[in-house]
Motif scaffolding. Structure first.
Motif, PDB file in Angstrom:
ATOM      1  N   GLU A 218      -1.115  -3.019   5.300  1.00 29.08           N
ATOM      2  CA  GLU A 218      -2.495  -3.109   4.837  1.00 29.08           C
ATOM      3  C   GLU A 218      -2.487  -3.164   3.317  1.00 29.08           C
ATOM      4  N   ALA A 219      -3.310  -4.019   2.742  1.00 26.63           N
ATOM      5  CA  ALA A 219      -3.419  -4.099   1.282  1.00 26.63           C
ATOM      6  C   ALA A 219      -3.974  -2.781   0.765  1.00 26.63           C
ATOM      7  N   GLN A 220      -3.306  -2.215  -0.236  1.00 23.66           N
ATOM      8  CA  GLN A 220      -3.664  -0.903  -0.761  1.00 23.66           C
ATOM      9  C   GLN A 220      -4.200  -0.989  -2.184  1.00 23.66           C
ATOM     10  N   CYS A 221      -4.957   0.007  -2.544  1.00 23.14           N
ATOM     11  CA  CYS A 221      -5.490   0.167  -3.892  1.00 23.14           C
ATOM     12  C   CYS A 221      -4.342   0.214  -4.899  1.00 23.14           C
TER      13      CYS A 221
ATOM     14  N   CYS B 279      -2.644   6.143  -5.064  1.00 26.29           N
ATOM     15  CA  CYS B 279      -3.674   5.904  -4.049  1.00 26.29           C
ATOM     16  C   CYS B 279      -3.105   5.011  -2.953  1.00 26.29           C
ATOM     17  N   ARG B 280      -3.364   5.358  -1.723  1.00 27.45           N
ATOM     18  CA  ARG B 280      -2.906   4.568  -0.587  1.00 27.45           C
ATOM     19  C   ARG B 280      -4.088   4.096   0.263  1.00 27.45           C
ATOM     20  N   SER B 281      -5.286   4.166  -0.302  1.00 27.23           N
ATOM     21  CA  SER B 281      -6.482   3.735   0.421  1.00 27.23           C
ATOM     22  C   SER B 281      -6.503   2.219   0.550  1.00 27.23           C
ATOM     23  N   ALA B 282      -7.221   1.754   1.537  1.00 27.25           N
ATOM     24  CA  ALA B 282      -7.345   0.315   1.773  1.00 27.25           C
ATOM     25  C   ALA B 282      -8.069  -0.357   0.612  1.00 27.25           C
ATOM     26  N   ALA B 283      -7.631  -1.553   0.280  1.00 26.29           N
ATOM     27  CA  ALA B 283      -8.271  -2.341  -0.778  1.00 26.29           C
ATOM     28  C   ALA B 283      -9.630  -2.833  -0.297  1.00 26.29           C
TER      29      ALA B 283
ATOM     30  N   ALA C 252      -8.533  -2.572  -5.510  1.00 27.04           N
ATOM     31  CA  ALA C 252      -9.128  -1.256  -5.693  1.00 27.04           C
ATOM     32  C   ALA C 252      -9.883  -0.825  -4.444  1.00 27.04           C
ATOM     33  N   CYS C 253      -9.836   0.475  -4.184  1.00 22.16           N
ATOM     34  CA  CYS C 253     -10.688   1.064  -3.157  1.00 22.16           C
ATOM     35  C   CYS C 253     -12.039   1.356  -3.828  1.00 22.16           C
ATOM     36  N   ASP C 254     -13.016   1.786  -3.060  1.00 25.80           N
ATOM     37  CA  ASP C 254     -14.326   2.102  -3.650  1.00 25.80           C
ATOM     38  C   ASP C 254     -14.216   3.192  -4.714  1.00 25.80           C
TER      39      ASP C 254
END
Length: 68
Positions: free
Chosen positions: A6-9, A14-18, A40-42
């Motif tokens: 999954e594309a990450q921030c 940070c390992r949140s989804a982009a 970037a994530c939110d």
């Protein structure tokens, strides 16, 4: 497999989804039409965008997946 990633921030740690694509270039290094992309994530959209904007590098912000 690579397809499962999954594309990450792009923010450090940070390992949140982009969610956002921050398109930028450094005019001292890159041709005017060239774009690099940070994801970037939110949560990190404003801090990453601010970092680039203060330096005059930020060119556009689009929802991730809308870039071509």
């Amino acid at each position: 497999m690579v397809e499962d990633l999954e594309a990450q921030c792009s923010a450090k740690g940070c390992r949140s989804a982009a969610v956002w694509a921050l398109r930028w270039n450094n005019p001292k290094l890159h041709a005017p039409g060239y774009r690099k992309t940070w994801l970037a994530c939110d949560e990190h959209r404003e801090s990453l965008g601010g970092f680039l904007d203060v330096r005059g590098f930020l060119r556009e912000v689009t929802p991730f997946g809308a870039i071509s």
